[in-house]
Each structure stands twice: as structure tokens, then as C-alpha cells.
Design an enzyme around this catalytic site. Structure first.
Site: not given
Length: 414
Positions: A70-71, A177, A322
Site C-alpha cells: 500500500g505504501t 483499511q 507505521c
């Protein structure tokens, strides 16, 4: 001691179907860009996986860009769109976005872009009118997450899409999410770009994808290899992609039946937290993820509480998602005007039970009481040292501070 894992928002175990897909794909090695038989078989597996991912979010397969998570997907969305930009040099982002969105957006400020950060209310939700007022005719991209990663608040994404499109801007939605938890559709959300993460959806770590709709022009952030329709360099993680696609498809099918049960577990936890003095529950009262409960315990450090719970076999999250290693306060809670210390996030796996919630509520009050008692003792010790340094008379019984050994800080807290 059996483990009670309550940190599903951070990462999830492999779905049984994803595990089977991963093992089956491990031996199907091959470069999907090659024309010989093994390469063609690899391409077929990759294409089928891409089709599953596209179907899960209502996209076309050619719109799916496979990433390492996702990053990377978020960075590619923000920076990749900016690299391809023409005269539009303005971005709008919510102040509670994940750092994978905020960091590349802020980095663009040094490259001639202007970034407007829109605040949120006490529940962590963006005001659609305020966001719409921030969008301009030169706005390139509006970034609004589907649901917040720390407090679970679901955002008014559809309204944000209308505001962006009214000015010819694109909307990027971070759905890490929500994919596999809530209904996620490109058309329903009005998203032009959408990011998702494999390991948050019962797939393997190191996998993710970005959906880039037909209006979104991207230039790659990683250079040196022309893959993913020249949008992302690097060899595709074939076993990981196959497992992620299987996990996402399975979760999209399963999630609707779990929604009410997980919501009931969340309410059970909130009701139990009401019995613990000076606990503040975060997030929107109704527009929220069913499986996530975030709260702060006053006069307690979140990391210390996490360790006490861990000693009892209970895994929860504390601090800013994170960014816990940096020891920085949560930018999400700060934007909400909420208490940033002593924060805890509880998030349930798909098979969470009443017994796991009850186990947490059995251990939590004693852990909180123990830490508050230690904090009071520390306050008394500091008070005594301060009085001795200042030369003030010692209290009765040879101790500093007021009679009874209770410091002013302790009295104020109670």
C-alpha cells in the site's frame, strides 16, 4: 499462554485460500514478459490474478498496477500523477491521511507544487464543505482515505469526488483499511485512483496494488524497467500476487456476513471501556469501521500499557500507525484535537470472538490501575526532589510534599 491478537489493522494472517494459492504459485516461476512456454504460463497466472483484483473493486484489469504494498501504491498515486502533470500544480489532502500519502505530497512542495491540508472534526471526519472550498481550478489531485487507519472513521469520499470533479481534478482514495472489509467500488466511491494492501486483507506482506482509472495519467516513480504498462518498474511478485488476489476475492465474498458480528464486538468493547475511569474513545460515533476501536487512557503511556498487555498474551497497537519507532505523537489524534498519549488501537480479525474481547476487558483495568499507581509514585518522587532542591521544608514523617504523601499532581488527577 494463548495469544489474543487484536491488531488486525496492522497486519493479518494469510487466508487459507491465499496460502493454498501461494504454495501452488511458488513452483510456477517464470518471467511474464517472456514468450516461451514458462513465461506464457506466468503471464496467464498474472493476468488471472489481475482480473480478480479488478473485479473486487469494480475496475478494468488494465487499470490495475501491481506494487510492493500500500505504501508504494500511495506514493505512485501522488508522485506519479504529479510527474505527469501539466499546468495543474495544486493538491488537497486531509490532515489525517496515512504518512504514505502525506509525505510524498509534502515533498512535492519543494518541487513547485502547492499543498492544502484540510482539517477534521473531533471525530476525525473531514467536512465536505471545507474540503470543497479548498479545491481550485488548478487543483491536480484530491486525496481522501476511505477509512482512517488509526481511529476507523469512514470519510465522505463520494462528496470529495464530486468536489474534485467539479474542478477537473482527480480523486485518490487510500482503501488499504477497507478492501475486504467494506464494499469498495471505483464507481461508487467516485475514485480515479485507489490503493490497497495485500497484508491488511489476509494476503502476504510485500504485495499491493494501485488502480489508475482512465482519466489518471501516471509516470513511474521506480525507473529502469518497463512493466505494468510502463507505470511501474520491477519484476512482478508472481506467487505474492496470486495469493493477494485470492485473499481479496475471498474477503470481498465473506465480509458482508461478518459486518454485524464485528460491530457487536466493537460495541461490547466500548461498553466495557465505559467502566474504566478516564478513558476517551476516539473516532466518529457512527461513520466508522466495525472492527476497530481506538481510545486513550489518561495518565498512562500507551507503550507501557501495550507491554503489560503483551505480558498477558494480548497484542494491541499503541502510538501512531507505521511511525511508532519515531516516538512522534499521532498526527491523526493531533489533527482531531484529541489526547495523543496513552492511545491504544484494538482491531479484530475476521474470526474474533466475544471471549477475546472479554479477555481484554478482564486484564485492562488492572493494567491501567497499576500504571496509574506507578505514575503517582513517580509524581511524588519528583515533587520531593523539587522541594529539596528549592529548600522547602520537608513534610511530616520525613517526606517531602503535603501530609499523607499525596502530591498536588496526584490530587489533581483524582
Amino acid at each position: 499462554m494463548p495469544e489474543t491478537y487484536l491488531d488486525a489493522a496492522s497486519t493479518t494472517p494469510l487466508h487459507p485460500q491465499a496460502r493454498a494459492a501461494l504454495l501452488a504459485a511458488v513452483d510456477e516461476f517464470g518471467d511474464p514478459s517472456r514468450l516461451y512456454g514458462r513465461g506464457r504460463r506466468a503471464r496467464l497466472l498474472l493476468d488471472r490474478s489481475r482480473e480478480k483484483l479488478a473485479a473486487a473493486v469494480g475496475a478494468h484489469p488494465e487499470e490495475v498496477v501491481l506494487t510492493s504494498g500500500g505504501t508504494e501504491a500511495a506514493n505512485l498515486a501522488v508522485t506519479g500523477v504529479a510527474r505527469a502533470a501539466g499546468h495543474r500544480r495544486h493538491l488537497v489532502v486531509a490532515a489525517v491521511e496515512h504518512n504514505a500519502v502525506l509525505a510524498p505530497a509534502r515533498a512535492l512542495s519543494a518541487k513547485g507544487f502547492e499543498v492544502t491540508e484540510v482539517g477534521v472534526d473531533r471525530g476525525g471526519r473531514v467536512d465536505p464543505a471545507e474540503l470543497a472550498a479548498a479545491v481550485r481550478d488548478d487543483t491536480l489531485l484530491v486525496c481522501l482515505q476511505h477509512a482512517n487507519h488509526e481511529v476507523g472513521t469512514v470519510q465522505p469520499v463520494r462528496e470529495a469526488a464530486a468536489a474534485a470533479h467539479d474542478h477537473g481534478a482527480l480523486l485518490f482514495v487510500d482503501a488499504c483499511q477497507t478492501v475486504g472489509r467494506l464494499p469498495v467500488g471505483m464507481a461508487e466511491l467516485g475514485a480515479d485512483l485507489l490503493a490497497a494492501s495485500g497484508h491488511k486483507c489476509y494476503g502476504p506482506p510485500g504485495t499491493g496494488f494501485l488502480v489508475a482509472g482512465g482519466q489518471a495519467r501516471l509516470r513511474p516513480v521506480l525507473l529502469g524497467d518497463e512493466r505494468e504498462r510502463r507505470r511501474r518498474a520491477g519484476m512482478e511478485n508472481l506467487p505474492g500476487v496470486a495469493a493477494m488476489a485470492t485473499a481479496v476475492a475471498a474477503r470481498v465474498a465473506e465480509a458482508p456476513a461478518e459486518h454485524h458480528r464485528l460491530a457487536r464486538l466493537g460495541e461490547r468493547l466500548r461498553a466495557g471501556l465505559d467502566a474504566i475511569p478516564e478513558v476517551i474513545v476516539h473516532g466518529h460515533p457512527s461513520e466508522r469501521l466495525p472492527q476497530l476501536v481506538a481510545f486513550s487512557v489518561l495518565y498512562v503511556e500507551g507503550e507501557a500499557l501495550l507491554l503489560l498487555l503483551d505480558a498477558e498474551g494480548i497484542a494491541v497497537h499503541s502510538g501512531s500507525s507505521c511511525t511508532a519507532d519515531s516516538q512522534e505523537p499521532s498526527h491523526v489524534l493531533a489533527a482531531m484535537g484529541a489526547i495523543t498519549h496513552g492511545s491504544v488501537r484494538v482491531s479484530f480479525l475476521r474470526d474474533a470472538t466475544d471471549a477475546e474481547v472479554d479477555r481484554l476487558l478482564e486484564v485492562l483495568p488492572a493494567a491501567v490501575a497499576e500504571l496509574r499507581e506507578m505514575a503517582d509514585l513517580d509524581s511524588q518522587a519528583l515533587d520531593r526532589v523539587a522541594r529539596e532542591v528549592s529548600g522547602e521544608p520537608r513534610g511530616p514523617g520525613g517526606s517531602g510534599g503535603p501530609p499523607g504523601g499525596t502530591s498536588p499532581v496526584s490530587r489533581e488527577r483524582r
